[in-house]
Design a protein around this motif. Structure first.
Motif, short mmCIF file in Angstrom:
data_model
loop_
_atom_site.label_atom_id
_atom_site.label_comp_id
_atom_site.label_asym_id
_atom_site.label_seq_id
_atom_site.Cartn_x
_atom_site.Cartn_y
_atom_site.Cartn_z
N LYS A 130 -3.12 2.52 29.76
CA LYS A 130 -3.10 3.38 30.85
C LYS A 130 -1.67 3.59 31.50
O LYS A 130 -1.51 4.71 32.04
CB LYS A 130 -4.00 2.45 31.99
N ARG A 154 0.53 9.93 28.93
CA ARG A 154 0.27 10.86 30.06
C ARG A 154 -0.90 10.56 30.83
O ARG A 154 -1.96 10.10 30.28
CB ARG A 154 0.34 12.22 29.48
N SER A 155 -1.01 10.83 32.19
CA SER A 155 -2.18 10.72 32.83
C SER A 155 -3.49 10.60 32.26
O SER A 155 -4.11 9.58 31.91
CB SER A 155 -2.17 11.60 34.15
N LYS A 156 -4.09 11.83 31.88
CA LYS A 156 -5.29 11.86 31.37
C LYS A 156 -5.23 11.14 29.84
O LYS A 156 -6.32 10.23 29.52
CB LYS A 156 -5.57 13.21 31.03
N ASP A 157 -4.46 11.29 28.97
CA ASP A 157 -4.38 10.47 27.56
C ASP A 157 -4.25 8.97 27.66
O ASP A 157 -5.02 8.23 27.16
CB ASP A 157 -3.18 11.01 26.76
N ILE A 198 -5.55 7.38 30.15
CA ILE A 198 -6.85 6.98 30.75
C ILE A 198 -7.88 6.92 29.63
O ILE A 198 -8.70 6.04 29.54
CB ILE A 198 -7.33 7.90 32.02
N LEU A 199 -7.86 8.03 28.87
CA LEU A 199 -8.86 8.13 27.94
C LEU A 199 -8.73 6.91 26.56
O LEU A 199 -9.61 6.40 26.32
CB LEU A 199 -8.66 9.43 26.86
N ARG A 200 -7.26 6.65 26.34
CA ARG A 200 -7.02 5.60 25.53
C ARG A 200 -7.51 4.46 25.93
O ARG A 200 -8.03 3.18 25.29
CB ARG A 200 -5.61 5.56 24.99
N ARG A 242 -9.72 3.59 28.24
CA ARG A 242 -11.27 3.75 28.28
C ARG A 242 -11.77 3.38 26.97
O ARG A 242 -12.67 2.53 26.90
CB ARG A 242 -11.80 5.11 28.79
N GLU A 264 -12.62 3.00 36.23
CA GLU A 264 -13.24 3.92 36.69
C GLU A 264 -13.22 4.13 38.04
O GLU A 264 -13.16 5.32 38.62
CB GLU A 264 -14.80 3.86 36.10
N ARG A 290 -10.27 6.21 38.88
CA ARG A 290 -10.44 7.54 38.44
C ARG A 290 -11.51 8.41 39.36
O ARG A 290 -11.72 9.44 39.08
CB ARG A 290 -10.81 7.77 37.01
N ASN A 296 -14.73 7.70 39.33
CA ASN A 296 -15.97 7.73 38.81
C ASN A 296 -16.77 7.00 39.64
O ASN A 296 -17.14 5.60 38.80
CB ASN A 296 -15.91 7.69 37.26
#
Length: 185
Positions: free
Chosen positions: A92, A96-99, A101-103, A105, A129, A132, A134
């Motif tokens: 996290k 980069r912000s989205k990458d 978070i995806l990793r 998760r 989550e 984010r 969610n």
């Protein structure tokens, strides 16, 4: 000459020998506690050392080497929740912000697939989550964590968690309401 906790010492009598034995016993107990999983099955201390190495590599921002060390740790001890959570936190922070978070998760998804009854992993993913926005996923995961371990119930009283649960309930209620459609004739 004897060794106790990697310090050289000269034992001069029975009292000092007892102190050294106590230190050795304390060190052994500490390592057993650190190397024990929640299920009380012993993970190897080697996996704990690898976990420490992964943390150090992350601290100096050698993320590729840290990922490899986390993967090796998890291979040896897939129930080491602390390693999973630390790995997800590293992902996290380093991406980069989205990458990132995806990793993060993805790490937690894999962790829960291997440890489906882990309240700590449910809570960690729920809090991710929550950060984010969610709300539904956060609520479900945090509530699942509390069902698995009632001692985690205080997290349900956190303002952000209460807000997430309320928003998730409102979103669910809105989906369940029938919508009026005008018939153009």
């Amino acid at each position: 000459m004897c060794r106790g906790l990697s310090l050289s010492c000269q034992a001069t009598g029975p009292s000092e020998m007892n102190n050294i034995k106590t230190l050795r016993t304390s060190k052994k107990r500490l390592m057993q506690n650190l190397c024990t999983r929640r299920t009380s099955e012993v993970c190897s201390c080697r996996s704990f050392r690898m976990y420490q190495e992964a943390l150090e590599l992350a601290r100096v921002q050698d993320y590729e080497a840290s990922r490899q060390a986390f993967e090796n740790t998890i291979q040896m001890c897939p129930n080491l929740e602390t390693a999973w959570v630390s790995w997800a936190q590293m992902e996290k922070r380093c991406g980069r912000s989205k990458d990132g978070i995806l990793r993060s998760r993805a790490v937690l998804q894999k962790a829960l697939a291997l440890n489906p009854s882990s309240p700590r992993l449910c809570q960690a993913w729920g809090l991710l989550e929550l950060q984010r926005g969610n709300w539904t996923a956060a609520s479900l995961l945090i509530e699942r964590a509390v069902l698995l371990d009632a001692s985690l119930a205080p997290v349900l009283k956190w303002r952000a968690v209460e807000t997430a649960r309320k928003l998730a309930q409102e979103a669910h209620a809105a989906k369940a309401r029938p919508t009026l459609q005008s018939n153009a004739s």
